[in-house]
Design an enzyme around this catalytic site. Structure first.
Site, mmCIF file in Angstrom:
data_model
loop_
_atom_site.group_PDB
_atom_site.id
_atom_site.type_symbol
_atom_site.label_atom_id
_atom_site.label_comp_id
_atom_site.label_asym_id
_atom_site.label_seq_id
_atom_site.Cartn_x
_atom_site.Cartn_y
_atom_site.Cartn_z
ATOM 1 N N ASN A 83 -3.355 17.955 13.343
ATOM 2 C CA ASN A 83 -2.356 16.659 13.288
ATOM 3 C C ASN A 83 -2.789 15.744 12.451
ATOM 4 O O ASN A 83 -3.971 15.914 11.612
ATOM 5 C CB ASN A 83 -2.345 16.249 14.721
ATOM 6 C CG ASN A 83 -0.924 15.741 15.147
ATOM 7 O OD1 ASN A 83 -0.158 15.080 14.273
ATOM 8 N ND2 ASN A 83 -0.173 16.145 16.291
ATOM 9 N N HIS A 113 -27.944 13.072 8.244
ATOM 10 C CA HIS A 113 -29.096 12.341 7.446
ATOM 11 C C HIS A 113 -30.382 12.305 8.323
ATOM 12 O O HIS A 113 -30.366 12.649 9.413
ATOM 13 C CB HIS A 113 -28.512 10.838 7.235
ATOM 14 C CG HIS A 113 -27.173 10.774 6.736
ATOM 15 N ND1 HIS A 113 -26.992 10.771 5.282
ATOM 16 C CD2 HIS A 113 -25.960 10.590 7.149
ATOM 17 C CE1 HIS A 113 -25.797 10.671 5.103
ATOM 18 N NE2 HIS A 113 -25.216 10.582 6.099
#
Length: 190
Positions: A83, A113
């Site tokens: 969607n 990270h």
């Protein structure tokens, strides 16, 4: 190893690498085209998605706006639907099975990270793949974090933050997500 090879192997890499930057730019050009096409032009949108993704089933549909990093690292099965405002950061492989539905504003993030701030400040990062089984439904505004695997028939509640993997036939929700209940396949057919 090239930075792309490091990225796909789950090793530390620099996303600012010229090759990776060029690949992301090409992807964004394709996404601009996809997101500018009227929703009623289903065949054109499907053709563009099939060219963007690494592999797809015959039937897939994604509402605009859709965003991803590379596209080529995304693999979806038959009868896939996403969607509005879906984001898939595909620095690692994202595999989604057959008959899966994604509600509005869902994020699947393979990129991550280093925890060490000095290392993170260099711009280096790494990625972990995401795998979603068959017949899954991911509720609105849910987040699937790097390295997560979801089994078959999993329902992810709206707003869930999925930080770990779950097996088959469960409803999960919360932050961090936990099992809320089992999916009983016999009673769910009625």
């Amino acid at each position: 190893m090239t930075e792309k090879e490091k990225m796909l192997a789950g090793e530390l890499y620099f996303p600012s690498d010229k090759t990776l930057s060029a690949l992301r730019k090409q992807c964004r050009i394709k996404l601009d085209e996809l997101n500018s096409i009227c929703q009623s032009e289903h065949k054109t949108r499907t053709r563009l998605l099939k060219a963007l993704f690494g592999s797809t089933g015959k039937r897939l549909y994604i509402e605009s706006s859709f965003k991803c990093d590379y596209g080529e690292n995304i693999h979806v099965g038959e009868n896939f639907y996403a969607n509005f405002n879906c984001v898939i950061l595909d620095a690692a492989k994202v595999t989604i099975g057959n008959n899966c539905m994604i509600a509005p504003q869902v994020g699947l993030y393979t990129a991550t990270h280093p925890i060490d701030p000095a290392q993170r400040a260099t711009g280096i990062e790494f990625a972990k793949p995401i795998t979603i089984g068959d017949n899954c439904w991911i509720g609105g505004m849910a987040v699937i974090n790097p390295g997560v695997t979801l089994g078959d028939n999993v329902v992810v509640a709206s707003g869930a933050v999925v930080t770990k993997s779950f097996g088959d036939n469960v409803v999960i929700g919360g932050n961090p997500a936990k099992v809320l209940k089992q999916v009983n396949l016999e009673t769910s057919k009625s």
